[in-house]
Design a protein around this motif. Structure first.
Motif, PDB file in Angstrom:
ATOM      1  N   ASN A  92     -36.907 -33.451  13.986  1.00 45.66           N
ATOM      2  CA  ASN A  92     -37.250 -32.076  13.274  1.00 45.66           C
ATOM      3  C   ASN A  92     -35.767 -31.352  12.989  1.00 45.66           C
ATOM      4  O   ASN A  92     -35.786 -30.296  12.282  1.00 45.66           O
ATOM      5  CB  ASN A  92     -38.237 -31.012  14.093  1.00 45.66           C
ATOM      6  CG  ASN A  92     -37.761 -30.766  15.266  1.00 45.66           C
ATOM      7  OD1 ASN A  92     -36.522 -30.941  15.510  1.00 45.66           O
ATOM      8  ND2 ASN A  92     -38.651 -30.557  16.108  1.00 45.66           N
ATOM      9  N   ARG A  93     -34.810 -31.994  13.439  1.00 49.08           N
ATOM     10  CA  ARG A  93     -33.700 -31.335  13.380  1.00 49.08           C
ATOM     11  C   ARG A  93     -32.840 -31.709  11.968  1.00 49.08           C
ATOM     12  O   ARG A  93     -31.685 -31.342  11.612  1.00 49.08           O
ATOM     13  CB  ARG A  93     -32.444 -31.797  14.260  1.00 49.08           C
ATOM     14  CG  ARG A  93     -32.890 -31.151  15.920  1.00 49.08           C
ATOM     15  CD  ARG A  93     -31.945 -31.673  16.594  1.00 49.08           C
ATOM     16  NE  ARG A  93     -31.952 -33.263  16.970  1.00 49.08           N
ATOM     17  CZ  ARG A  93     -31.339 -33.908  17.929  1.00 49.08           C
ATOM     18  NH1 ARG A  93     -30.437 -33.478  18.811  1.00 49.08           N
ATOM     19  NH2 ARG A  93     -31.738 -35.096  17.950  1.00 49.08           N
ATOM     20  N   VAL A  94     -33.650 -32.631  11.426  1.00 46.02           N
ATOM     21  CA  VAL A  94     -32.870 -33.394  10.012  1.00 46.02           C
ATOM     22  C   VAL A  94     -34.043 -32.910   8.993  1.00 46.02           C
ATOM     23  O   VAL A  94     -35.360 -33.231   8.972  1.00 46.02           O
ATOM     24  CB  VAL A  94     -32.723 -34.812  10.017  1.00 46.02           C
ATOM     25  CG1 VAL A  94     -32.059 -35.343   8.623  1.00 46.02           C
ATOM     26  CG2 VAL A  94     -31.729 -35.068  11.200  1.00 46.02           C
ATOM     27  N   ASN A  95     -33.585 -32.373   7.894  1.00 48.27           N
ATOM     28  CA  ASN A  95     -34.554 -32.246   6.773  1.00 48.27           C
ATOM     29  C   ASN A  95     -34.423 -33.447   5.610  1.00 48.27           C
ATOM     30  O   ASN A  95     -33.529 -33.326   4.759  1.00 48.27           O
ATOM     31  CB  ASN A  95     -34.336 -31.021   6.104  1.00 48.27           C
ATOM     32  CG  ASN A  95     -35.244 -30.545   5.028  1.00 48.27           C
ATOM     33  OD1 ASN A  95     -36.200 -31.436   4.576  1.00 48.27           O
ATOM     34  ND2 ASN A  95     -34.928 -29.656   4.082  1.00 48.27           N
ATOM     35  N   LEU A  96     -35.054 -34.541   5.982  1.00 46.33           N
ATOM     36  CA  LEU A  96     -34.649 -35.679   5.023  1.00 46.33           C
ATOM     37  C   LEU A  96     -35.709 -35.750   4.212  1.00 46.33           C
ATOM     38  O   LEU A  96     -36.917 -35.795   4.184  1.00 46.33           O
ATOM     39  CB  LEU A  96     -34.806 -36.772   6.002  1.00 46.33           C
ATOM     40  CG  LEU A  96     -34.444 -38.223   5.289  1.00 46.33           C
ATOM     41  CD1 LEU A  96     -33.118 -38.338   4.820  1.00 46.33           C
ATOM     42  CD2 LEU A  96     -34.676 -39.232   6.472  1.00 46.33           C
ATOM     43  N   GLY A  97     -35.262 -35.745   2.916  1.00 43.83           N
ATOM     44  CA  GLY A  97     -36.073 -35.448   1.719  1.00 43.83           C
ATOM     45  C   GLY A  97     -36.238 -36.874   0.546  1.00 43.83           C
ATOM     46  O   GLY A  97     -37.119 -36.735  -0.277  1.00 43.83           O
ATOM     47  N   ALA A  98     -35.228 -37.479   0.812  1.00 48.11           N
ATOM     48  CA  ALA A  98     -35.372 -38.796  -0.233  1.00 48.11           C
ATOM     49  C   ALA A  98     -34.731 -39.947   0.367  1.00 48.11           C
ATOM     50  O   ALA A  98     -33.495 -39.670   1.307  1.00 48.11           O
ATOM     51  CB  ALA A  98     -34.528 -38.544  -1.458  1.00 48.11           C
ATOM     52  N   VAL A  99     -34.765 -41.362  -0.274  1.00 49.91           N
ATOM     53  CA  VAL A  99     -33.795 -42.512   0.193  1.00 49.91           C
ATOM     54  C   VAL A  99     -33.478 -43.027  -1.197  1.00 49.91           C
ATOM     55  O   VAL A  99     -34.181 -42.996  -2.128  1.00 49.91           O
ATOM     56  CB  VAL A  99     -34.908 -43.356   0.865  1.00 49.91           C
ATOM     57  CG1 VAL A  99     -34.056 -44.776   1.256  1.00 49.91           C
ATOM     58  CG2 VAL A  99     -35.332 -42.738   2.230  1.00 49.91           C
ATOM     59  N   PHE A 100     -32.357 -43.473  -1.352  1.00 52.67           N
ATOM     60  CA  PHE A 100     -31.783 -44.126  -2.369  1.00 52.67           C
ATOM     61  C   PHE A 100     -31.387 -45.655  -2.187  1.00 52.67           C
ATOM     62  O   PHE A 100     -30.611 -45.972  -1.087  1.00 52.67           O
ATOM     63  CB  PHE A 100     -30.408 -43.507  -2.839  1.00 52.67           C
ATOM     64  CG  PHE A 100     -30.822 -42.123  -3.063  1.00 52.67           C
ATOM     65  CD1 PHE A 100     -31.415 -41.481  -4.166  1.00 52.67           C
ATOM     66  CD2 PHE A 100     -30.435 -41.114  -2.106  1.00 52.67           C
ATOM     67  CE1 PHE A 100     -31.763 -40.100  -4.442  1.00 52.67           C
ATOM     68  CE2 PHE A 100     -30.442 -39.639  -2.361  1.00 52.67           C
ATOM     69  CZ  PHE A 100     -31.050 -39.105  -3.296  1.00 52.67           C
ATOM     70  N   GLY A 101     -32.307 -46.592  -2.910  1.00 53.52           N
ATOM     71  CA  GLY A 101     -32.084 -47.761  -2.775  1.00 53.52           C
ATOM     72  C   GLY A 101     -31.037 -48.517  -3.377  1.00 53.52           C
ATOM     73  O   GLY A 101     -31.136 -48.248  -4.548  1.00 53.52           O
ATOM     74  N   PRO A 102     -30.024 -49.278  -2.892  1.00 51.67           N
ATOM     75  CA  PRO A 102     -29.189 -50.197  -3.539  1.00 51.67           C
ATOM     76  C   PRO A 102     -29.587 -51.755  -4.300  1.00 51.67           C
ATOM     77  O   PRO A 102     -30.833 -51.799  -3.926  1.00 51.67           O
ATOM     78  CB  PRO A 102     -28.151 -50.409  -2.797  1.00 51.67           C
ATOM     79  CG  PRO A 102     -28.731 -50.513  -1.471  1.00 51.67           C
ATOM     80  CD  PRO A 102     -29.996 -49.639  -1.484  1.00 51.67           C
ATOM     81  N   GLU A 103     -28.758 -52.355  -4.586  1.00 53.62           N
ATOM     82  CA  GLU A 103     -29.402 -53.797  -4.837  1.00 53.62           C
ATOM     83  C   GLU A 103     -29.811 -54.389  -3.550  1.00 53.62           C
ATOM     84  O   GLU A 103     -29.456 -54.145  -2.434  1.00 53.62           O
ATOM     85  CB  GLU A 103     -28.164 -54.735  -5.368  1.00 53.62           C
ATOM     86  CG  GLU A 103     -28.187 -56.062  -5.554  1.00 53.62           C
ATOM     87  CD  GLU A 103     -27.070 -57.004  -5.764  1.00 53.62           C
ATOM     88  OE1 GLU A 103     -27.377 -58.057  -6.406  1.00 53.62           O
ATOM     89  OE2 GLU A 103     -25.959 -56.525  -5.658  1.00 53.62           O
ATOM     90  N   HIS A 104     -30.788 -55.156  -3.912  1.00 55.95           N
ATOM     91  CA  HIS A 104     -31.738 -55.809  -2.705  1.00 55.95           C
ATOM     92  C   HIS A 104     -32.901 -54.793  -2.350  1.00 55.95           C
ATOM     93  O   HIS A 104     -33.696 -55.207  -1.462  1.00 55.95           O
ATOM     94  CB  HIS A 104     -31.078 -56.274  -1.603  1.00 55.95           C
ATOM     95  CG  HIS A 104     -29.783 -57.299  -2.153  1.00 55.95           C
ATOM     96  ND1 HIS A 104     -30.153 -58.577  -2.666  1.00 55.95           N
ATOM     97  CD2 HIS A 104     -28.442 -57.011  -2.023  1.00 55.95           C
ATOM     98  CE1 HIS A 104     -29.024 -59.268  -2.848  1.00 55.95           C
ATOM     99  NE2 HIS A 104     -27.958 -58.416  -2.555  1.00 55.95           N
TER     100      HIS A 104
END
Length: 412
Positions: A77-89
Motif C-alpha cells: 500500500n506504499r505504492v500507487n501502481l496504476g499501469a504496466v507497459f509491455g515491451p517486445e516479447h
C-alpha cells in the motif's frame, strides 16, 4: 472477515518468500549485490511517494526470490501502481522475437497492460498520457548489446515521457557481459532502427542506468526528468554468477548468462543465411548451415582467438532457419571469459565461414548493416579482409565513443 486481493497477495508473497529462502548451509556466491529495485523497496518506496506509477518491465523484473516486482508493488500500500507497459516479447514474456502481447488486463493484478512495442515519439507519449500515471519506472534486464531492443525501449520511453510531461525512474541491474569495456563498431545515424537508435558501440559495456544518463545527456533533444536507483556492490569486471541473483531469460532465445556473453558477436549471424542457433537449446552458441563441415571449426581454431575454442557441431533447429533439417557448423566454448572478446570472435566467424563455405551469403535486405551500424563490416568482408583488418576499421569511432561513455559511468 473479508480479505482484499491486495492484502491476500501481500500475505502470499511474504509466505512464499520465507518458503523459498535457501538453507543456511546452501553454497551461494559470497558477494552481495543489491539491485535498484531492492534499494527502492528497502527505502520504503520513498522515491515514488505521492505518485501514480506505471512500470515498463518484463519477466526479468523479479526479486531475489523470483517474485515479480509488479506483483510485489501492487500488494504494497506504499505504492500507487496504476499501469504496466509491455515491451517486445510482452510483459509476461509469451511472445517470440518480433512480437508482443498487445494490450490487456493482467489476470494476476487486474492492472491494465499497455503495449509499447514499435511505438515511439508522440504515439507512445499518448499511451503514457492515457494511462494516467505521473511517473514511469523502467526495470528490465539488459544483456549488453546495442541490438538488444530493450535499451531502445528505454530510449523511446524516456523520449515519450518527456513529451507527455512524466517523470522517469530507472532501476538498475547488472550487465551480464560485464561493464569492462565498449567493443565493436559504432552505429552510423543513417542506419538507425529499433536495433540501434543512436551511435553507441555494438557491445556498450554499460548498465541501463548508465545508458539512461547517456541518452539524456547526449541524444534526447529535451532531457526527461530522470532519476536512477543504482545497485550497491556491483563491480564492472565481474560476471553475472558472482552474485546470488536469479537469471530469468529476458527473451525466449536468451536462456542463460552464457548466451548473453556471446550474443554481442554471434547475433551478427542473423544478417546471414546461416542459422544463429534459434530453435536449439544453445542459441547464439551454435551456428551453422546445410553443407558446412568440420573445416569451419578448424579454420576458426587456427586463429587462436583468446578465451574460446570451437567444436565441430551438427544440429537440427526446431524452428527458424533450417527448421527440422540437420545442419553442420560450430559450437562456441568460452573457456576464459576475462580474455574473450565477443565482437572480434563474431567477426572472425563471419570471415572464416565465408572462406570455407561457398554457400555463404548475407540476408537480401542487408540486415547485417543494421546490426553492425554501417556498411563497413559487410563491404570489408566481401572485399576479402581478414579479422584484424575488419576490426581496425572501427577503432577511431570506437575511441571517440569510449571518451563520451566514460563521462556517464557510475560504477568502478
Amino acid at each position: 472477515m473479508r480479505l482484499s486481493r491486495r492484502a491476500l497477495l501481500a500475505a502470499t508473497t511474504a509466505a512464499a518468500s520465507l518458503a523459498s529462502a535457501p538453507p543456511a548451509s546452501a553454497a551461494t556466491p559470497t558477494k552481495k549485490l543489491r539491485t535498484g529495485f531492492e534499494r527502492l523497496s528497502a527505502a520504503g518506496y520513498a522515491l515514488l511517494d505521492g505518485q501514480r506509477v506505471g512500470i515498463v518491465t518484463n519477466p526479468t523484473g523479479v526479486t531475489r526470490d523470483v517474485h515479480h516486482i509488479v506483483d510485489v508493488m501492487h500488494a504494497d500500500n506504499r505504492v500507487n501502481l496504476g499501469a504496466v507497459f509491455g515491451p517486445e516479447h510482452g510483459f509476461r514474456g509469451t511472445a517470440q522475437a518480433g512480437g508482443s502481447e498487445g494490450g490487456y488486463d493482467d489476470p494476476a493484478t487486474g492492472l491494465p497492460v499497455y503495449d509499447t512495442y514499435l511505438k515511439s515519439g508522440r504515439p507512445l507519449a499518448d499511451v503514457f498520457t492515457a494511462s494516467g500515471v505521473d511517473t514511469v519506472v523502467f526495470d528490465i534486464q539488459d544483456v549488453g548489446a546495442r541490438f538488444y531492443t530493450y535499451i531502445w525501449t528505454l530510449y523511446d520511453c524516456m523520449e515519450a515521457a518527456q513529451l507527455a510531461g512524466k517523470r522517469f525512474v530507472v532501476l538498475d541491474r547488472p550487465n551480464p557481459a560485464t561493464g569492462r569495456a565498449a567493443q565493436g563498431p559504432v552505429l552510423h545515424k543513417e542506419f538507425a532502427t529499433f536495433v540501434g537508435r543512436q551511435p553507441i558501440s555494438q557491445a556498450h559495456g554499460m548498465t541501463v542506468a548508465e545508458l539512461a544518463r547517456l541518452f539524456n545527456g547526449e541524444f534526447l533533444t529535451t532531457p526527461v526528468p530522470l532519476e536512477t536507483v543504482l545497485m550497491s556492490g556491483w563491480k564492472r569486471s565481474e560476471f553475472y554468477d558472482a552474485w546470488s541473483l536469479p537469471w530469468v531469460p529476458p527473451s525466449p532465445n536468451m536462456p542463460t548468462p552464457d548466451t548473453a556473453l556471446v550474443y554481442s558477436g554471434t547475433c551478427l549471424f542473423e544478417g546471414t543465411n546461416l542459422s544463429e542457433g534459434r530453435g536449439t537449446t544453445r542459441p547464439f552458441e551454435l551456428l551453422g548451415a546445410e553443407g558446412i563441415d568440420g573445416r569451419w571449426a578448424a579454420a576458426a581454431n587456427e586463429l587462436a582467438l583468446p578465451g574460446v575454442h570451437f567444436r565441430e557441431a551438427y544440429f537440427a533447429p526446431t524452428f527458424s532457419k533450417f527448421q527440422g533439417k540437420t545442419i553442420g557448423g560450430v559450437q562456441i566454448h568460452v573457456h576464459d571469459r576475462a580474455a574473450y572478446d565477443p565482437v572480434r570472435t563474431g567477426i572472425a566467424l563471419l570471415v572464416t565461414a565465408k572462406k570455407v563455405w561457398s554457400g555463404f551469403g548475407w540476408r537480401s535486405d542487408n540486415w547485417i548493416d543494421k546490426l553492425t551500424g554501417s556498411t563497413g563490416v559487410r563491404t570489408a568482408i566481401d572485399a576479402g579482409a581478414g579479422t584484424d583488418e575488419v576490426v581496425a576499421g572501427w577503432q577511431e569511432e570506437l575511441a571517440a565513443f569510449r571518451r563520451i561513455r566514460k563521462e556517464y559511468l557510475l560504477y568502478k
